[in-house]
Design an enzyme around this catalytic site. Structure first.
Site, PDB file in Angstrom:
ATOM      1  N   ASP A 133       3.037   5.871  -6.984  1.00 23.78           N
ATOM      2  CA  ASP A 133       2.752   6.005  -5.656  1.00 23.78           C
ATOM      3  C   ASP A 133       2.717   7.453  -5.024  1.00 23.78           C
ATOM      4  O   ASP A 133       1.903   7.708  -4.544  1.00 23.78           O
ATOM      5  CB  ASP A 133       3.939   5.092  -4.888  1.00 23.78           C
ATOM      6  CG  ASP A 133       4.142   3.596  -5.304  1.00 23.78           C
ATOM      7  OD1 ASP A 133       2.948   3.272  -6.230  1.00 23.78           O
ATOM      8  OD2 ASP A 133       5.002   3.334  -5.123  1.00 23.78           O
TER       9      ASP A 133
ATOM     10  N   LEU B  44       0.692  -1.341  -0.036  1.00 19.11           N
ATOM     11  CA  LEU B  44       0.099  -0.011  -0.091  1.00 19.11           C
ATOM     12  C   LEU B  44       0.733   1.326   0.175  1.00 19.11           C
ATOM     13  O   LEU B  44       0.286   2.244   0.218  1.00 19.11           O
ATOM     14  CB  LEU B  44      -0.983   0.046   1.147  1.00 19.11           C
ATOM     15  CG  LEU B  44      -1.889  -1.109   1.227  1.00 19.11           C
ATOM     16  CD1 LEU B  44      -2.886  -1.149   2.576  1.00 19.11           C
ATOM     17  CD2 LEU B  44      -2.843  -1.023   0.047  1.00 19.11           C
TER      18      LEU B  44
END
Ligand code: GLA
Length: 379
Positions: A172, A125
């Site tokens: 990201d 994540l």
């Protein structure tokens, strides 16, 4: 979390923080390994992330603390060496400090620093992007500098590429920086250009984290990066985004079998991202789900960055009612699978899948029902 970091900062540094910042983790929605190839990608910022608190010091000391590492590491403002072992998390904020001059920005000299996170570790994540962005905003607050969001995102990526040493793309940091609750972030990585795509209310995300990780994961990521650059060169373009699916098909036989597979994955995946944007605008979640599952098959067969654990989860999920589609999310070679479901998919179905996984592999995946959240900010 804001209260928690304030209390922790007080406890560790003996005074109140001057600034608190927050940056979210992200889910790669679709667009696997498209970013560093100049392609398009869709990601979701989530409602979990990293919180950073800072206060200036006049003695030039930089005192880093994270709840995760549990101890203060004191560095001088002149320390530029990569940190190792339990201090290696500091390479993210340190990389940001080192990146600032490249953007004509000043790095703060001395400060006290603390970080806390509520991101599950190893779930793909992107806690690294979250800590980079939260640190970047904090350092800029300390020096009263106000670059735009795009610069902040590029600072994070610069830190990751040049200091941490991962040749990642902008996904990201871009999603952590430009995230918006109830939206996906669309990135045209070549510009880069960032856009918010509304997420239909009935779209739910589930993450199944296998906690598996290929021993060579960093090397394999770098190898895929290199193979893509070599395939682009063989096709006579600077980045794979400049080749069309037809160009790649036409080069079949001329390219090595491996280069052909990598290039085909990337150009087809870019097309899938663009189709997903169209389907999302029509709230056609069935079509979006099919694209997600097609993305996984391509990762599995062409990009070869899946694993039997991830494939197992995708097969089980896509055979389950109320699941629109599923795919590996992030770099691959282990990690997590994301499923897009209707609100009718619930814990009991998720647990059935976890049971089947446990029977097959002898360990349980973590199950996370994720919510979207806003992008990086000063609180
Ligand atoms: C990792 C990288 C991203 C992206 C994905 C694969 O998450 O950090 O830049 O390349 O892998 O799509």
């Amino acid at each position: 979390m804001q209260q928690k970091i304030t209390a922790l900062f007080q406890q560790v540094h003996g005074r109140a923080p001057a600034f608190i910042t927050r940056a979210p983790g992200r889910i790669e929605f679709i667009g696997n390994h498209t970013d560093y190839n100049g392609g398009t990608v869709l990601g979701a910022s989530i409602d979990r992330g990293v919180w950073v608190a800072v206060a200036p010091r006049t003695d030039g000391k930089r005192r880093f603390f994270s709840e995760y590492a549990g101890k203060v590491v004191e560095l001088g403002a002149d320390v530029t060496a990569k940190q190792t072992d339990e201090a290696s998390w500091i390479n993210y904020p340190l990389g940001v400090l080192m990146a600032l001059p490249a953007f004509k920005l000043k790095a703060p000299e001395g400060f006290d620093y603390a970080a806390v996170s509520n991101l599950p570790t190893g779930a793909g994540l992107s806690s690294s992007a979250a800590i980079e962005l939260a640190s970047g905003i904090a350092f800029l607050a300390l020096t009263d500098q106000h670059p735009n969001r795009e610069t902040l995102v590029k600072i994070g990526k610069h830190a990751e590429n040049n200091f941490v040493g991962v040749p990642c793309g902008i996904l990201d940091q871009g999603v952590s920086g430009f995230g918006k609750k109830d939206h996906l972030v669309f990135i045209d990585c070549k510009g880069p250009r960032f856009d918010a795509v509304p997420l239909p209310e009935s779209a739910h995300f589930w993450i199944f984290n296998t906690h598996t990780k290929h021993a060579l994961v960093d090397g394999l990521y770098a190898a895929r990066h290199r193979e893509c650059m070599e395939a682009a060169q063989a096709l006579g373009v600077s980045l794979l985004v400049e080749a069309t699916p037809a160009d790649v098909e036409a080069a079949n036989g001329k390219l090595s079998a491996e280069a052909f597979k990598r290039a085909k994955h990337v150009v087809d995946e870019i097309a899938r991202v663009d189709q997903a944007v169209v389907a999302l605008k029509k709230s056609d979640l069935d079509a979006v789900g099919r694209l997600l599952t097609a993305s996984h098959c391509s990762s599995q067969n062409l990009f070869e960055n899946s694993t039997r654990e991830l494939d197992f989860l995708v097969d089980k999920l896509t055979a389950t009612l109320n699941v629109y589609g599923a795919r590996l999310t992030g770099g691959g070679f282990g990690g997590a699978v994301m499923a897009l479901t209707s609100p009718a998919f619930g814990d009991s179905q998720a647990l059935t899948i976890a049971d089947a996984y446990e029977q097959r592999f002898g360990a349980r995946p973590d199950i996370l029902h994720m919510k979207t959240g806003d992008g990086a900010e000063r609180l």
